[in-house]
Design a protein around this motif. Structure first.
Motif, PDB file in Angstrom:
ATOM      1  N   LEU A   5       1.006  -1.242   0.092  1.00 42.65           N
ATOM      2  CA  LEU A   5      -0.045  -0.102  -0.001  1.00 42.65           C
ATOM      3  C   LEU A   5       0.880   1.269   0.034  1.00 42.65           C
ATOM      4  O   LEU A   5       1.736   1.452   0.572  1.00 42.65           O
ATOM      5  N   PRO A   6       0.539   2.134  -0.847  1.00 42.92           N
ATOM      6  CA  PRO A   6       1.415   3.497  -0.931  1.00 42.92           C
ATOM      7  C   PRO A   6       1.334   4.191   0.547  1.00 42.92           C
ATOM      8  O   PRO A   6       0.151   4.288   1.275  1.00 42.92           O
ATOM      9  N   LEU A   7       2.050   4.841   0.907  1.00 42.93           N
ATOM     10  CA  LEU A   7       2.301   5.844   1.985  1.00 42.93           C
ATOM     11  C   LEU A   7       1.186   6.871   1.668  1.00 42.93           C
ATOM     12  O   LEU A   7       0.513   7.481   2.655  1.00 42.93           O
ATOM     13  N   ALA A   8       1.278   7.222   0.554  1.00 43.16           N
ATOM     14  CA  ALA A   8       0.394   8.461   0.008  1.00 43.16           C
ATOM     15  C   ALA A   8       0.018   8.383  -1.508  1.00 43.16           C
ATOM     16  O   ALA A   8       1.038   7.545  -2.176  1.00 43.16           O
ATOM     17  N   HIS A   9      -1.001   8.837  -2.013  1.00 48.14           N
ATOM     18  CA  HIS A   9      -1.438   8.732  -3.266  1.00 48.14           C
ATOM     19  C   HIS A   9      -1.940   9.883  -3.865  1.00 48.14           C
ATOM     20  O   HIS A   9      -3.082  10.483  -3.244  1.00 48.14           O
ATOM     21  N   TRP A  10      -1.311  10.717  -4.734  1.00 48.48           N
ATOM     22  CA  TRP A  10      -1.979  12.209  -5.024  1.00 48.48           C
ATOM     23  C   TRP A  10      -2.393  12.250  -6.384  1.00 48.48           C
ATOM     24  O   TRP A  10      -1.737  11.661  -7.349  1.00 48.48           O
ATOM     25  N   HIS A  11      -3.404  13.148  -6.570  1.00 42.71           N
ATOM     26  CA  HIS A  11      -3.862  13.587  -8.023  1.00 42.71           C
ATOM     27  C   HIS A  11      -3.475  15.162  -8.017  1.00 42.71           C
ATOM     28  O   HIS A  11      -3.857  15.799  -7.187  1.00 42.71           O
ATOM     29  N   LEU A  17       0.639  10.726  -8.427  1.00 38.91           N
ATOM     30  CA  LEU A  17       1.661  10.419  -7.820  1.00 38.91           C
ATOM     31  C   LEU A  17       1.667   9.647  -6.661  1.00 38.91           C
ATOM     32  O   LEU A  17       0.735   9.623  -5.929  1.00 38.91           O
ATOM     33  N   TRP A  18       2.449   8.608  -6.601  1.00 36.78           N
ATOM     34  CA  TRP A  18       2.612   7.629  -5.379  1.00 36.78           C
ATOM     35  C   TRP A  18       3.893   7.755  -4.456  1.00 36.78           C
ATOM     36  O   TRP A  18       5.002   7.953  -4.976  1.00 36.78           O
ATOM     37  N   HIS A  19       3.763   7.815  -3.111  1.00 45.75           N
ATOM     38  CA  HIS A  19       4.847   7.881  -2.166  1.00 45.75           C
ATOM     39  C   HIS A  19       4.778   6.337  -1.837  1.00 45.75           C
ATOM     40  O   HIS A  19       3.836   5.842  -0.911  1.00 45.75           O
ATOM     41  N   VAL A  35       2.422   0.111  -8.724  1.00 44.65           N
ATOM     42  CA  VAL A  35       1.514   0.911  -8.659  1.00 44.65           C
ATOM     43  C   VAL A  35       1.079   1.527 -10.165  1.00 44.65           C
ATOM     44  O   VAL A  35       0.071   1.766 -10.184  1.00 44.65           O
ATOM     45  N   LEU A  36       2.024   1.496 -11.021  1.00 47.56           N
ATOM     46  CA  LEU A  36       1.558   1.807 -12.301  1.00 47.56           C
ATOM     47  C   LEU A  36       0.814   0.950 -13.075  1.00 47.56           C
ATOM     48  O   LEU A  36       0.054   1.148 -13.877  1.00 47.56           O
ATOM     49  N   GLY A  37       0.810  -0.340 -12.685  1.00 50.17           N
ATOM     50  CA  GLY A  37       0.298  -1.492 -13.470  1.00 50.17           C
ATOM     51  C   GLY A  37      -1.242  -1.371 -13.111  1.00 50.17           C
ATOM     52  O   GLY A  37      -2.035  -1.095 -13.861  1.00 50.17           O
ATOM     53  N   GLY A  69       7.590   8.215 -14.450  1.00 47.50           N
ATOM     54  CA  GLY A  69       9.064   8.355 -14.061  1.00 47.50           C
ATOM     55  C   GLY A  69       8.881   8.001 -12.520  1.00 47.50           C
ATOM     56  O   GLY A  69       8.055   8.280 -11.847  1.00 47.50           O
ATOM     57  N   TRP A  70      10.091   7.622 -12.000  1.00 49.33           N
ATOM     58  CA  TRP A  70      10.196   7.409 -10.467  1.00 49.33           C
ATOM     59  C   TRP A  70      11.581   8.151  -9.877  1.00 49.33           C
ATOM     60  O   TRP A  70      12.679   8.047 -10.897  1.00 49.33           O
ATOM     61  N   SER A  71      11.670   8.075  -8.682  1.00 47.51           N
ATOM     62  CA  SER A  71      13.063   8.392  -7.986  1.00 47.51           C
ATOM     63  C   SER A  71      13.072   7.853  -6.694  1.00 47.51           C
ATOM     64  O   SER A  71      11.825   7.783  -6.037  1.00 47.51           O
ATOM     65  N   HIS A  72      14.112   7.603  -6.226  1.00 44.25           N
ATOM     66  CA  HIS A  72      14.235   6.858  -4.948  1.00 44.25           C
ATOM     67  C   HIS A  72      15.484   7.511  -3.987  1.00 44.25           C
ATOM     68  O   HIS A  72      16.518   7.937  -4.656  1.00 44.25           O
ATOM     69  N   SER A  73      15.318   7.560  -2.832  1.00 42.51           N
ATOM     70  CA  SER A  73      16.471   8.022  -1.768  1.00 42.51           C
ATOM     71  C   SER A  73      16.048   7.578  -0.587  1.00 42.51           C
ATOM     72  O   SER A  73      14.862   7.753   0.104  1.00 42.51           O
ATOM     73  N   GLY A  74      17.017   7.177   0.226  1.00 37.89           N
ATOM     74  CA  GLY A  74      16.707   6.774   1.556  1.00 37.89           C
ATOM     75  C   GLY A  74      15.871   5.667   1.354  1.00 37.89           C
ATOM     76  O   GLY A  74      15.721   4.643   0.855  1.00 37.89           O
ATOM     77  N   GLY A  75      14.776   5.801   2.078  1.00 36.32           N
ATOM     78  CA  GLY A  75      13.524   4.842   2.387  1.00 36.32           C
ATOM     79  C   GLY A  75      12.541   5.209   1.728  1.00 36.32           C
ATOM     80  O   GLY A  75      11.373   4.704   1.818  1.00 36.32           O
ATOM     81  N   HIS A  76      12.427   6.127   0.737  1.00 33.77           N
ATOM     82  CA  HIS A  76      11.355   6.702  -0.053  1.00 33.77           C
ATOM     83  C   HIS A  76      11.337   6.364  -1.545  1.00 33.77           C
ATOM     84  O   HIS A  76      12.564   6.352  -2.213  1.00 33.77           O
TER      85      HIS A  76
END
Length: 212
Positions: A5-11, A17-19, A35-37, A69-76
């Motif tokens: 489950l995403p920590l957050a999902h925004w429109h 966007l998903w976190h 999440v994209l699928g 697109g996606w980006s990650h850093s640390g635990g995010h």
């Protein structure tokens, strides 16, 4: 990859966007697919994701009208999805940069150098990470990445916002770009940049707003 489950999902303005929580050291794409699928009505493993010559992820037919697109850093991990746009997302940890002034002077646009080096240390720290994160997001959307040159466009402050004040001709008009940035956690900045597909065919543009 097991879905979570995403920590957050925004429109935001037609984009999604998903976190998600991310395991440091692991690739972002497998988790991004989870999440994209569902958002695109396909099994995550079946998503037609390929890479451009410069390594930019892209969705192929029958999803060619979408961009992700996606980006990650640390635990995010941040994942973005849009239709009829080119988008880029970036995530940066806020941490001490002993040579921050040198980085600005060497790599940034002259207008950014004048602005940022004129700030006190706290102000420079605040704006540096916002500018850097937004530049990364925009260049990911463009597709060339940081090798395009951070000095070829300028992001400047308009009140509490960042605006694209000068755009290189290869990026298209400054007015064709949209930027959304926020703090995803106390020590992380996030930025999403997007442009309507095909807009970079036009010339560069000066934004009418001066820096503050």
């Amino acid at each position: 990859m097991v879905s979570q489950l995403p920590l957050a999902h925004w429109h935001h303005q037609g984009l999604q966007l998903w976190h998600l929580a991310h395991t440091p050291g692991s690739r972002g794409e497998p988790l991004a697919r989870t999440v994209l699928g569902p958002a695109l009505g396909m099994a995550p493993a079946a998503l037609p994701i390929s890479r451009s010559e410069r390594g930019r992820p892209q969705l192929d037919a029958p999803l060619g009208g979408f961009d992700a697109g996606w980006s990650h850093s640390g635990g995010h991990l941040l994942v973005a999805l849009g239709q009829r746009v080119r988008l880029g997302v970036d995530l940066e940890r806020i941490q001490p940069r002993p040579k921050m002034a040198e980085v600005i002077a060497r790599f940034f646009h002259p207008a950014e150098i004048d602005w940022l080096l004129g700030l006190d240390e706290a102000g420079r720290q605040h704006w540096f990470f916002r500018v850097w994160c937004a530049k990364e997001a925009l260049l990911k959307a463009h597709g060339h990445g940081i090798s395009f040159g951070l000095h070829r466009f300028a992001l400047l402050a308009r009140g509490s916002d960042l605006v694209l004040a000068h755009s290189d001709v290869e990026l298209g008009p400054a007015a064709s770009w949209q930027l959304h940035e926020w703090a995803i956690a106390d020590d992380f900045r996030a930025a999403l940049a997007w442009q309507v597909a095909g807009a970079c065919d036009n010339g560069g543009h000066e934004h009418p707003y001066p820096p503050r």
